[in-house]
Design an enzyme around this catalytic site. Structure first.
Site, PDB file in Angstrom:
ATOM      1  N   ASP A  63      26.409  56.671 -21.650  1.00 37.92           N
ATOM      2  CA  ASP A  63      27.414  56.616 -21.888  1.00 37.92           C
ATOM      3  C   ASP A  63      28.251  55.220 -21.157  1.00 37.92           C
ATOM      4  O   ASP A  63      29.544  55.176 -21.153  1.00 37.92           O
ATOM      5  CB  ASP A  63      27.974  57.832 -20.988  1.00 37.92           C
ATOM      6  N   ARG A  85      26.278  47.819 -30.645  1.00 41.39           N
ATOM      7  CA  ARG A  85      26.211  48.745 -29.970  1.00 41.39           C
ATOM      8  C   ARG A  85      25.387  49.805 -30.861  1.00 41.39           C
ATOM      9  O   ARG A  85      24.481  51.080 -30.414  1.00 41.39           O
ATOM     10  CB  ARG A  85      27.115  49.427 -29.366  1.00 41.39           C
ATOM     11  N   LYS A 176      30.290  64.322 -18.725  1.00 37.44           N
ATOM     12  CA  LYS A 176      30.602  63.910 -17.334  1.00 37.44           C
ATOM     13  C   LYS A 176      31.674  62.607 -16.913  1.00 37.44           C
ATOM     14  O   LYS A 176      32.290  62.692 -17.548  1.00 37.44           O
ATOM     15  CB  LYS A 176      29.354  62.772 -17.445  1.00 37.44           C
ATOM     16  N   GLU A 217      30.486  63.424 -10.591  1.00 42.63           N
ATOM     17  CA  GLU A 217      29.973  61.955 -10.199  1.00 42.63           C
ATOM     18  C   GLU A 217      31.104  61.853  -8.995  1.00 42.63           C
ATOM     19  O   GLU A 217      31.790  60.750  -9.608  1.00 42.63           O
ATOM     20  CB  GLU A 217      29.395  60.978 -11.241  1.00 42.63           C
ATOM     21  N   GLU A 219      30.836  59.332  -6.855  1.00 45.03           N
ATOM     22  CA  GLU A 219      29.882  57.276  -6.941  1.00 45.03           C
ATOM     23  C   GLU A 219      30.083  56.502  -5.488  1.00 45.03           C
ATOM     24  O   GLU A 219      31.337  55.976  -5.938  1.00 45.03           O
ATOM     25  CB  GLU A 219      29.802  56.377  -7.837  1.00 45.03           C
ATOM     26  N   LYS A 259      26.027  64.651  -9.975  1.00 44.54           N
ATOM     27  CA  LYS A 259      25.426  63.691 -10.085  1.00 44.54           C
ATOM     28  C   LYS A 259      25.737  63.009  -8.411  1.00 44.54           C
ATOM     29  O   LYS A 259      26.935  61.412  -9.023  1.00 44.54           O
ATOM     30  CB  LYS A 259      25.852  62.544 -11.465  1.00 44.54           C
ATOM     31  N   SER A 331      19.610  60.948 -13.831  1.00 44.01           N
ATOM     32  CA  SER A 331      20.462  60.702 -14.597  1.00 44.01           C
ATOM     33  C   SER A 331      20.816  59.201 -15.016  1.00 44.01           C
ATOM     34  O   SER A 331      22.024  59.073 -13.983  1.00 44.01           O
ATOM     35  CB  SER A 331      21.808  61.889 -14.807  1.00 44.01           C
ATOM     36  N   TYR A 417      34.140  49.161 -11.774  1.00 40.35           N
ATOM     37  CA  TYR A 417      34.855  49.507 -13.451  1.00 40.35           C
ATOM     38  C   TYR A 417      35.843  49.104 -14.400  1.00 40.35           C
ATOM     39  O   TYR A 417      36.679  50.688 -14.424  1.00 40.35           O
ATOM     40  CB  TYR A 417      33.633  50.046 -14.922  1.00 40.35           C
TER      41      TYR A 417
HETATM   42  O1  LIG Z   1      31.078  52.515 -17.587  1.00 40.00           O
HETATM   43  P1  LIG Z   1      31.192  53.385 -17.115  1.00 40.00           P
HETATM   44  O2  LIG Z   1      31.866  54.282 -17.339  1.00 40.00           O
HETATM   45  O3  LIG Z   1      31.565  52.459 -15.648  1.00 40.00           O
HETATM   46  O4  LIG Z   1      30.095  53.095 -16.671  1.00 40.00           O
HETATM   47  C1  LIG Z   1      28.702  53.280 -16.053  1.00 40.00           C
HETATM   48  C2  LIG Z   1      27.639  54.307 -15.487  1.00 40.00           C
HETATM   49  O5  LIG Z   1      27.587  54.441 -14.150  1.00 40.00           O
HETATM   50  C3  LIG Z   1      26.495  55.938 -14.673  1.00 40.00           C
HETATM   51  O6  LIG Z   1      27.616  56.129 -13.935  1.00 40.00           O
HETATM   52  C4  LIG Z   1      25.382  55.654 -13.386  1.00 40.00           C
HETATM   53  O7  LIG Z   1      24.649  54.453 -13.948  1.00 40.00           O
HETATM   54  P2  LIG Z   1      23.224  54.236 -13.538  1.00 40.00           P
HETATM   55  O8  LIG Z   1      22.603  55.136 -12.832  1.00 40.00           O
HETATM   56  O9  LIG Z   1      23.076  52.663 -14.127  1.00 40.00           O
HETATM   57  O10 LIG Z   1      24.348  54.051 -12.393  1.00 40.00           O
HETATM   58  C5  LIG Z   1      26.639  56.011 -16.296  1.00 40.00           C
HETATM   59  O11 LIG Z   1      26.535  56.717 -16.201  1.00 40.00           O
HETATM   60  C6  LIG Z   1      27.343  55.347 -16.765  1.00 40.00           C
HETATM   61  O12 LIG Z   1      27.041  54.769 -17.779  1.00 40.00           O
END
Ligand SMILES: O=P(O)(O)OC[C@H]1O[C@](O)(COP(=O)(O)O)[C@@H](O)[C@@H]1O
Length: 417
Positions: A63, A85, A176, A217, A219, A259, A331, A417
């Site tokens: 995604d 893509r 997500k 999620e 993080e 997540k 994931s 990001y």
């Molecule tokens: O482009 P975004 O929305 O910042 O997402 C970053 C990526 O981080 C994730 O949540 C986790 O990815 P990673 O396993 O590479 O850390 C992915 O689902 C997503 O593609």
């Protein structure tokens, strides 16, 4: 003086008045009266969540938003165009059906959900044919929190119910939403922890109202020099706030998935922690904060190398003396795709070595040339999915699935990001 005498008399019996809370008197504003989803909706949500974390299965996170995908494509020298893509996602989803033995769900980006394969069939139908559940990223990205030390929240609540209703019609059964917390001397702040917990809870509740399982999620980024203990404490504080908010919003936990980051020391930390250290810290943080009602925990890879992500997931599932009341699986975005991207682009250089006079043809056939590599790239995806599936059962033998990007770190500084 002037104290009113309490009237003597019998205490009222029977059901408490609306708004009653123990210790708050009869006129308190808090209420314990609320509804969980109707039984049929609970059943549907639980079924989806359990299917995603079925033994030996995990999620392919494909995604990446357009900007993130640009970074991935830039690494292999491919232009970040809609067509490229599309080609790449087609490559992923048209892998041999054996992929579905280890991948239960794929998270899509909005654009991908409405793209078509070369034969005109919707890309999402490739997943459906393979028995893989489509999911969708519904947040619209991170924005700064004013007054904080470079912290952020995630936006996308406006119109979310309507978008979810449409996504459900279009075949997505889970969603997500990624929030980002940063470890610094003074961070994460109370402001960031509370804001992100609340927005995740609102998102989760809206998803459930539209028959979509929310993957929550939060993080905690690995940037920094902090040790494992600090990472664990921050993860605990963040998850505790998230589950309090989910409870306050009456989210049906059995129909959700978490997540989280694994608990790892900061990228700049020099202490050599072992996979067992990481596993213990991760499980301790989760056991202290995540209710056993949650069916599964699907870790993000957070910039770990493909090999580290498998070894750590394996240790989490295998370490002795720890309770594991939920399924613990993957994931992964980068840790599933780094080698796929390499294999795909690797051959491009060979094409580039073709004769000058054939440049035009080479250009025309660039994707066709890559098509020859599609088989190899798909093999990488299947291999990583298998390794992570074994790891989710605690049966992965370190180094047994060598891959192109193997131990190469996928860390990107400040991956907010
Ligand atoms: O482009 P975004 O929305 O910042 O997402 C970053 C990526 O981080 C994730 O949540 C986790 O990815 P990673 O396993 O590479 O850390 C992915 O689902 C997503 O593609």
């Amino acid at each position: 003086m002037g104290a009113k005498k309490k009237k003597k008399g019998k205490k009222k019996k029977g059901p408490p008045e609306s708004g009653w809370m123990p210790g708050f008197g009869t006129k308190a504003t808090m209420t314990t009266y609320f509804q969980y989803p109707a039984p049929e909706l609970q059943e549907e949500l639980k079924k989806i969540a359990n299917a995603i974390v079925a033994p030996g299965k995990g999620i392919l996170a494909a995604d990446e938003s357009t900007g993130t995908m640009g970074k991935r494509l830039q690494d292999i020298g491919v232009e970040n165009s809609e067509e490229n893509r599309r080609q790449y996602r087609q490559l992923l989803f048209s892998s041999d059906a054996v992929l579905s033995e280890n991948i239960s769900g794929v998270i899509l980006f909005h654009e991908t959900l409405y793209q078509k394969a070369d034969d005109g069939a919707p890309l999402v139908s490739l997943l459906e044919k393979r028995g893989i559940i489509p999911g969708i990223k519904v947040d619209t990205g991170v924005v700064p929190l004013m007054g904080s030390e470079d912290e952020c929240t995630t936006q996308g609540l406006d119109g979310l119910a309507e978008r979810c209703a449409q996504y459900k019609k279009d075949g997505c059964h889970f969603a997500k939403w990624r929030c980002v917390l940063k470890i610094g001397r003074n961070t994460p702040s109370y402001q960031a922890i509370m804001e992100n917990a609340n927005v995740l809870a609102r998102y989760a509740s809206i998803c459930q109202s539209q028959r979509i399982v929310p993957i929550v999620e939060p993080e905690v980024l690995p940037d920094g020099e902090h040790d494992l203990d600090r990472a664990q404490k921050v993860t605990e504080a963040v998850l505790a706030a998230v589950y309090k908010a989910l409870s306050d919003h009456h989210v049906y936990l059995e129909g959700t998935l978490l997540k989280p980051n694994m608990v790892t020391a900061g990228q700049g930390c020099k202490v050599p922690y072992t996979p067992v250290d990481v596993a213990r810290a991760t499980l301790t943080a989760l056991l202290r904060t995540v209710p056993a009602a949650v069916p599964g925990i699907t870790f993000l890879s957070g910039g770990q190398s493909e090999e580290d992500a498998s070894v750590h997931l394996n240790a989490i599932n295998a370490v002795e003396g720890m309770k594991r009341p939920w399924a613990l699986t993957f994931s992964y975005g980068r840790a599933l795709q780094a080698s796929v991207l390499r294999a795909w682009a690797g051959k491009k250089e060979n094409i580039g070595a073709a004769q000058q006079e054939l440049i035009k043809r080479a250009k025309y056939n660039a994707w066709a040339g890559k098509k020859e590599n599609i088989g190899a790239a798909q093999q990488e995806l299947i291999k990583r999915a298998k390794a992570n599936s074994q790891a989710s059962l605690g049966k992965y033998v370190a180094g047994s699935a060598p891959s192109l990007a193997g131990s190469k770190s996928n860390f990107i500084k400040a991956h907010a990001y």
